[in-house]
Write a protein that holds these residues in place. Structure first.
Motif, PDB file in Angstrom:
ATOM      1  N   GLY A   1      -7.211  -9.731  -4.128  1.00 56.67           N
ATOM      2  CA  GLY A   1      -7.048 -11.180  -4.005  1.00 56.67           C
ATOM      3  C   GLY A   1      -5.664 -11.686  -4.343  1.00 56.67           C
ATOM      4  N   LEU A   2      -4.654 -10.815  -4.230  1.00 57.37           N
ATOM      5  CA  LEU A   2      -3.275 -11.215  -4.534  1.00 57.37           C
ATOM      6  C   LEU A   2      -2.613 -11.685  -3.241  1.00 57.37           C
ATOM      7  CD1 LEU A   2      -2.336  -8.243  -6.914  1.00 57.37           C
ATOM      8  CD2 LEU A   2      -3.294 -10.488  -7.524  1.00 57.37           C
ATOM      9  N   ASP A   3      -2.982 -12.869  -2.799  1.00 56.31           N
ATOM     10  CA  ASP A   3      -2.516 -13.357  -1.496  1.00 56.31           C
ATOM     11  C   ASP A   3      -0.993 -13.428  -1.404  1.00 56.31           C
ATOM     12  OD1 ASP A   3      -2.919 -15.480  -3.459  1.00 56.31           O
ATOM     13  OD2 ASP A   3      -2.352 -16.879  -1.876  1.00 56.31           O
ATOM     14  N   TYR A   4      -0.344 -13.762  -2.513  1.00 57.38           N
ATOM     15  CA  TYR A   4       1.113 -13.885  -2.513  1.00 57.38           C
ATOM     16  C   TYR A   4       1.804 -12.519  -2.352  1.00 57.38           C
ATOM     17  CZ  TYR A   4      -0.192 -13.021  -7.369  1.00 57.38           C
ATOM     18  OH  TYR A   4      -0.757 -12.503  -8.513  1.00 57.38           O
ATOM     19  N   LEU A   5       1.118 -11.417  -2.697  1.00 54.46           N
ATOM     20  CA  LEU A   5       1.662 -10.088  -2.423  1.00 54.46           C
ATOM     21  C   LEU A   5       1.256  -9.598  -1.039  1.00 54.46           C
ATOM     22  CD1 LEU A   5       1.576  -7.750  -5.570  1.00 54.46           C
ATOM     23  CD2 LEU A   5       3.492  -8.943  -4.521  1.00 54.46           C
ATOM     24  N   GLU A   6       0.057  -9.966  -0.604  1.00 54.70           N
ATOM     25  CA  GLU A   6      -0.368  -9.590   0.746  1.00 54.70           C
ATOM     26  C   GLU A   6       0.614 -10.116   1.787  1.00 54.70           C
ATOM     27  OE1 GLU A   6      -4.276 -11.180   1.058  1.00 54.70           O
ATOM     28  OE2 GLU A   6      -5.163  -9.768  -0.369  1.00 54.70           O
ATOM     29  N   GLN A   7       1.221 -11.263   1.506  1.00 52.19           N
ATOM     30  CA  GLN A   7       2.178 -11.862   2.435  1.00 52.19           C
ATOM     31  C   GLN A   7       3.428 -10.999   2.618  1.00 52.19           C
ATOM     32  OE1 GLN A   7       2.859 -15.599   0.512  1.00 52.19           O
ATOM     33  NE2 GLN A   7       0.775 -16.360   0.897  1.00 52.19           N
ATOM     34  N   VAL A   8       3.729 -10.135   1.639  1.00 49.38           N
ATOM     35  CA  VAL A   8       4.939  -9.303   1.716  1.00 49.38           C
ATOM     36  C   VAL A   8       4.588  -7.822   1.593  1.00 49.38           C
ATOM     37  CG1 VAL A   8       6.504 -11.100   0.869  1.00 49.38           C
ATOM     38  CG2 VAL A   8       5.308  -9.654  -0.784  1.00 49.38           C
ATOM     39  N   ARG A   9       3.362  -7.465   1.978  1.00 50.07           N
ATOM     40  CA  ARG A   9       2.886  -6.081   1.824  1.00 50.07           C
ATOM     41  C   ARG A   9       3.826  -5.071   2.469  1.00 50.07           C
ATOM     42  NH1 ARG A   9       2.463  -1.723   1.129  1.00 50.07           N
ATOM     43  NH2 ARG A   9       0.677  -0.306   1.051  1.00 50.07           N
ATOM     44  N   ASP A  10       4.432  -5.420   3.603  1.00 49.60           N
ATOM     45  CA  ASP A  10       5.301  -4.483   4.309  1.00 49.60           C
ATOM     46  C   ASP A  10       6.597  -4.209   3.557  1.00 49.60           C
ATOM     47  OD1 ASP A  10       6.064  -7.157   4.783  1.00 49.60           O
ATOM     48  OD2 ASP A  10       7.138  -6.596   6.594  1.00 49.60           O
ATOM     49  N   LYS A  11       6.855  -4.971   2.496  1.00 50.33           N
ATOM     50  CA  LYS A  11       8.085  -4.790   1.727  1.00 50.33           C
ATOM     51  C   LYS A  11       7.831  -4.109   0.380  1.00 50.33           C
ATOM     52  CE  LYS A  11      10.245  -8.802   3.890  1.00 50.33           C
ATOM     53  NZ  LYS A  11      10.874 -10.124   3.684  1.00 50.33           N
ATOM     54  N   ILE A  12       6.599  -3.650   0.152  1.00 49.36           N
ATOM     55  CA  ILE A  12       6.234  -3.019  -1.118  1.00 49.36           C
ATOM     56  C   ILE A  12       5.896  -1.554  -0.884  1.00 49.36           C
ATOM     57  CG2 ILE A  12       4.647  -3.047  -3.089  1.00 49.36           C
ATOM     58  CD1 ILE A  12       3.958  -5.939  -2.303  1.00 49.36           C
ATOM     59  N   THR A  13       6.397  -0.683  -1.744  1.00 52.59           N
ATOM     60  CA  THR A  13       5.960   0.710  -1.779  1.00 52.59           C
ATOM     61  C   THR A  13       4.945   0.841  -2.894  1.00 52.59           C
ATOM     62  OG1 THR A  13       8.107   1.492  -0.998  1.00 52.59           O
ATOM     63  CG2 THR A  13       6.668   3.111  -2.054  1.00 52.59           C
ATOM     64  N   LEU A  14       3.720   1.228  -2.545  1.00 55.21           N
ATOM     65  CA  LEU A  14       2.614   1.304  -3.504  1.00 55.21           C
ATOM     66  C   LEU A  14       2.227   2.744  -3.770  1.00 55.21           C
ATOM     67  CD1 LEU A  14      -0.002  -1.436  -2.490  1.00 55.21           C
ATOM     68  CD2 LEU A  14       1.164  -1.235  -4.675  1.00 55.21           C
ATOM     69  N   GLU A  15       2.041   3.079  -5.041  1.00 53.94           N
ATOM     70  CA  GLU A  15       1.570   4.407  -5.422  1.00 53.94           C
ATOM     71  C   GLU A  15       0.500   4.254  -6.510  1.00 53.94           C
ATOM     72  OE1 GLU A  15       2.382   7.001  -3.854  1.00 53.94           O
ATOM     73  OE2 GLU A  15       4.453   6.890  -3.165  1.00 53.94           O
ATOM     74  N   ALA A  16      -0.594   5.005  -6.372  1.00 49.82           N
ATOM     75  CA  ALA A  16      -1.635   5.022  -7.397  1.00 49.82           C
ATOM     76  C   ALA A  16      -1.221   5.993  -8.502  1.00 49.82           C
ATOM     77  CB  ALA A  16      -2.969   5.442  -6.790  1.00 49.82           C
ATOM     78  N   VAL A  17      -0.888   5.463  -9.655  1.00 46.82           N
ATOM     79  CA  VAL A  17      -0.372   6.275 -10.758  1.00 46.82           C
ATOM     80  C   VAL A  17      -1.078   5.889 -12.053  1.00 46.82           C
ATOM     81  CG1 VAL A  17       1.660   6.842 -12.145  1.00 46.82           C
ATOM     82  CG2 VAL A  17       1.889   6.562  -9.673  1.00 46.82           C
ATOM     83  N   ASP A  18      -1.571   6.886 -12.761  1.00 48.10           N
ATOM     84  CA  ASP A  18      -2.164   6.716 -14.082  1.00 48.10           C
ATOM     85  C   ASP A  18      -1.074   6.963 -15.121  1.00 48.10           C
ATOM     86  OD1 ASP A  18      -3.520   6.889 -16.498  1.00 48.10           O
ATOM     87  OD2 ASP A  18      -5.116   8.187 -15.737  1.00 48.10           O
ATOM     88  N   VAL A  19      -0.780   5.973 -15.962  1.00 48.14           N
ATOM     89  CA  VAL A  19       0.327   6.119 -16.905  1.00 48.14           C
ATOM     90  C   VAL A  19       0.040   7.166 -17.976  1.00 48.14           C
ATOM     91  CG1 VAL A  19       1.218   3.793 -16.574  1.00 48.14           C
ATOM     92  CG2 VAL A  19      -0.493   4.209 -18.356  1.00 48.14           C
TER      93      VAL A  19
END
Length: 316
Positions: A41-59
């Motif tokens: 539900g992060l609409d403000y990030l969905e708007q720029v999804r193509d500009k984000i590199t996402l990785e699933a990382v457990d700290v």
């Protein structure tokens, strides 16, 4: 060059990501929520999804974290560590897990910075380092630990600052306080938050067992994010800590009344007596104003509440 944000899908981290992207920065996000991005539900990030590199990382998975970070070697010029189990009465219910996420997670991120030679590191700390000392705390106020969450934040500041001093990279500590606003729905928060902000999302009849007599700095999330970025980009702040909040304390019962006035109705919210958590307020933000040019847009909480309502209405 890129900014790597640990916890970049969290409430504060997601707004830091959005504002950096708006500035034209490359953003890499390490977050366990990456596979569920479309359902957050992060609409403000969905708007720029193509500009984000996402990785699933457990700290807490140090080996995988380093392997993932090596994919971006020589591209990362700053790390922002924003992973945390937030403060609250339930923090003590899972002490080993919660302390590990907050502090071992930070240590693993510092190791990434050391091994990859990342020159800049911002640790998202907290006004909890002042404990329950009276409001007006400046960055020179001594540490006072009054709960386990605060202990993790004190430990993290000391570790981060000494890592920077020992291995020659620029470490800064942003001392955040209580945050509200777009990106976090009241339904998923603790009863005090629900009682204060829940009516903006249509909630009614919530009872918080305590917190009614306390006043705290409730800072709009966009102001919090703006302060973090200002600290990251400021000249000559290596090794320093800065308070980032609205700088104004509001009593919790007063917030309930302001929400009711905004909505034009009473939603039946009740706050029990006493404090919610051992904290003093407000934080002194004079250093942020002077050194970072920080000026909270929503220092008047009425403006922040209206903005929060508009986002909740829009997202449904």
């Amino acid at each position: 060059m890129a900014v790597l944000i640990y916890g970049g899908l969290g409430h504060v981290g997601s707004w830091v990501a959005r504002k950096l992207i708006d500035q034209g920065e490359e953003v890499i996000i390490f977050d366990m929520g990456a596979p569920r991005f479309d359902s957050l539900g992060l609409d403000y990030l969905e708007q720029v999804r193509d500009k984000i590199t996402l990785e699933a990382v457990d700290v807490l998975d140090a080996h995988t974290m380093l392997e993932m970070a090596l994919k971006y070697k020589n591209r990362i010029d700053a790390i922002i560590f924003g992973v945390a189990v937030i403060a609250g009465p339930t923090f003590k219910d899972r002490p080993f897990k919660n302390v590990s996420i907050n502090t071992v997670g930070l240590l693993n991120a510092l190791e990434v910075a050391r091994i990859l030679g990342v020159p800049n590191f911002v640790n998202l700390s907290s006004g909890a380092v002042y404990g329950d000392q009276p409001g007006g705390q400046t960055e020179d106020t001594p540490f006072t630990v009054t709960d386990l969450y605060g202990a993790t934040k004190v430990a993290n500041e000391v570790l981060a600052t000494q890592y920077g001093a020992t291995y020659g990279f620029d470490v800064r500590n942003a001392r955040l306080y209580f945050v509200y606003g777009p990106g976090k729905r009241p339904e998923v928060m603790h009863p005090l938050y629900q009682a204060m902000f829940g009516p903006l999302a249509g909630m009614e009849g919530i009872h918080s067992p305590n917190g009614g007599d306390q006043q705290l700095d409730w800072t709009h999330v966009e102001d919090t994010a703006a302060g973090i970025i200002a600290l990251l980009q400021a000249e000559g702040m290596a090794g320093e800590a800065v308070n980032i909040s609205c700088g104004v304390a509001y009593q919790h019962r007063d917030i309930v009344e302001r929400v009711a006035k905004l909505l034009g109705k009473d939603s039946g919210m009740e706050l029990g007596p006493g404090p919610f958590t051992p904290r003093g307020a407000p934080l002194d933000i004079g250093k942020a104003r002077e050194r970072l040019g920080f000026a909270p847009r929503y220092a008047d909480i009425n403006d922040g509440l209206a903005d929060y309502k508009a986002w909740l209405d829009k997202t449904g």
